[in-house]
Design an enzyme around this catalytic site. Structure first.
Site, PDB file in Angstrom:
ATOM      1  N   CYS A 157      10.818 -27.700  27.308  1.00 25.62           N
ATOM      2  CA  CYS A 157      12.257 -27.539  27.751  1.00 25.62           C
ATOM      3  C   CYS A 157      13.108 -29.002  26.951  1.00 25.62           C
ATOM      4  O   CYS A 157      14.271 -28.733  26.822  1.00 25.62           O
ATOM      5  CB  CYS A 157      12.177 -28.230  29.222  1.00 25.62           C
ATOM      6  N   GLY A 188      12.138 -31.468  35.914  1.00 27.65           N
ATOM      7  CA  GLY A 188      11.222 -30.864  34.978  1.00 27.65           C
ATOM      8  C   GLY A 188       9.735 -31.017  35.293  1.00 27.65           C
ATOM      9  O   GLY A 188       8.902 -30.583  34.670  1.00 27.65           O
ATOM     10  N   HIS A 251      18.207 -32.400  30.418  1.00 28.11           N
ATOM     11  CA  HIS A 251      17.434 -33.457  29.487  1.00 28.11           C
ATOM     12  C   HIS A 251      18.453 -34.001  28.566  1.00 28.11           C
ATOM     13  O   HIS A 251      18.974 -33.198  27.818  1.00 28.11           O
ATOM     14  CB  HIS A 251      16.077 -32.874  28.794  1.00 28.11           C
TER      15      HIS A 251
END
EC number: 1.2.1.11
Length: 363
Positions: A157, A188, A251
């Site tokens: 990711c 995550g 992120h």
């Protein structure tokens, strides 16, 4: 809302690992998909045999889609999903490898978020706007003698916003080396994720196994396809540090880049982003963002809370592109980790595979 696209007969899909966090994201994203219809949901023996709404500890911010809520969860075996044209896999890597292989061997294409096959020589590791030509690797896979069953993976990711943000610079000037620091959202880590006493009011400066993936996967993603169906990895030097931060989704990356071309000005770099065109333009893919990479002028942007949802969570946003001392440039990049960096990325992969006639109806 997905983009309006040409009408077509919807393909029947199964979702493996459907009760987990990634599986639930697949369910949500596929609920109103114009090309794909959820025909089956599958999970572990603990959930198999139960109605989906009972088996799943639902954590998405919308109700369980009615069409799926009453579905009986099936076992993750090819013979349990005879009607599907292909499957999405949101399974944990601890169990995904053997199961995904069995589906491919049974002639059922697998589009997976799991990491198990990312390093396999003939399995595409795919970000469609970066390396669409790598789907040619499928023809060299040997899971199914008929060639119908295969596996395609999407990357870690963090690697998705990293390679998408690097792509315009790589195309225009080449890249010598990269240093990236990732500030990664708690989602995550899956559900229930990081213990609250570890993350509230805190930053955890280590995520096991993450830095190795960030340093290796972009090399395959930005590598060159060879005649034998393998990929010659890029020679870009990458160093990564991964941190867990108290953010729910999105992120955020701090990136330093040394280019292969000397003397590139800040204006030149900005122009590279303005000029870059996605190779998906014209394919009319429902999940494809209109602008895959958006560079902000505002120095406070991007921010996870404000910008991770851009273009249904599929856009990578950037900011603070500037000259940087020992390196050529520094910038900030942001990607939605559970959509663009996971289930949404896999759905986009499948859409491209359909558009390129790699996935078809079995009927």
């Amino acid at each position: 809302m997905l983009r309006k696209t040409k009408a077509m007969n919807r393909l029947k899909v199964g979702v493996l690992g459907a009760t987990g966090a990634v599986g639930q994201k697949f369910i949500r994203l596929l609920a109103d998909h114009p090309w794909f219809e959820i025909a089956a949901v599958a999970a572990s023996s603990r959930s198999a045999g139960k109605p989906y709404a009972e088996a799943a500890h639902w954590i998405e911010p919308i109700p369980v889609p009615e069409a799926v809520a009453g579905m009986t969860v099936r076992a993750c075996e090819p013979e349990a999903l005879p009607e599907v044209d292909f499957v999405f896999s949101g399974m944990d890597a601890a169990v995904a490898g053997d199961i995904e292989r069995r589906f491919a061997e049974a002639g059922i294409p697998v589009v997976t978020n799991a990491r198990n096959y990312r390093r396999e020589a003939h399995v595409p590791l795919l970000v469609p706007e970066v390396n669409p030509d790598h789907i040619a690797q499928i023809a060299h896979q040997t899971f199914d003698p008929s060639g119908r069953g295969f596996i395609v993976t999407n990357p870690n990711c963090v690697c998705v916003p990293l390679v998408l943000s690097l792509k315009p610079l790589a195309d225009a000037f080449g890249i010598d080396s990269v240093v990236v620091t990732s500030m990664q959202a708690v989602s995550g880590a899956g559900y229930p994720g990081v213990p609250s006493l570890d993350i509230l009011g805190n930053v955890v400066p280590y995520i096991g196994g993450e830095e190795e993936k960030i340093m290796w996967e972009p090399l395959k993603l930005m590598g060159e396809l060879q005649a034998d169906g393998t990929v010659q990895n890029s020679t870009i030097g990458i160093h990564a540090s991964a941190y867990r931060v108290p953010v729910v989704e999105g992120h955020l990356l701090s990136v330093l880049v040394k280019l292969a071309t000397p003397g590139v000005s800040e204006q030149d770099a900005q122009q590279a982003y303005a000029d870059w065109q996605s190779p998906l333009a014209g394919l009319d893919l429902p999940s494809a963002p209109e602008q895959p990479v958006l560079l902000y002028d505002e120095p406070r942007f991007p921010q996870p809370k404000l910008h991770a949802p851009n273009e249904n969570g599929m856009q990578v946003t950037m900011g603070r592109l500037r000259k940087a001392g020992l390196f050529d440039f520094a910038y900030t990049a942001l990607g939605h980790n559970t959509i663009r960096g996971a289930a949404g990325g896999a759905v986009l992969n499948a859409e491209m595979l359909v558009a390129k006639k790699r996935i078809r109806s079995r009927n």
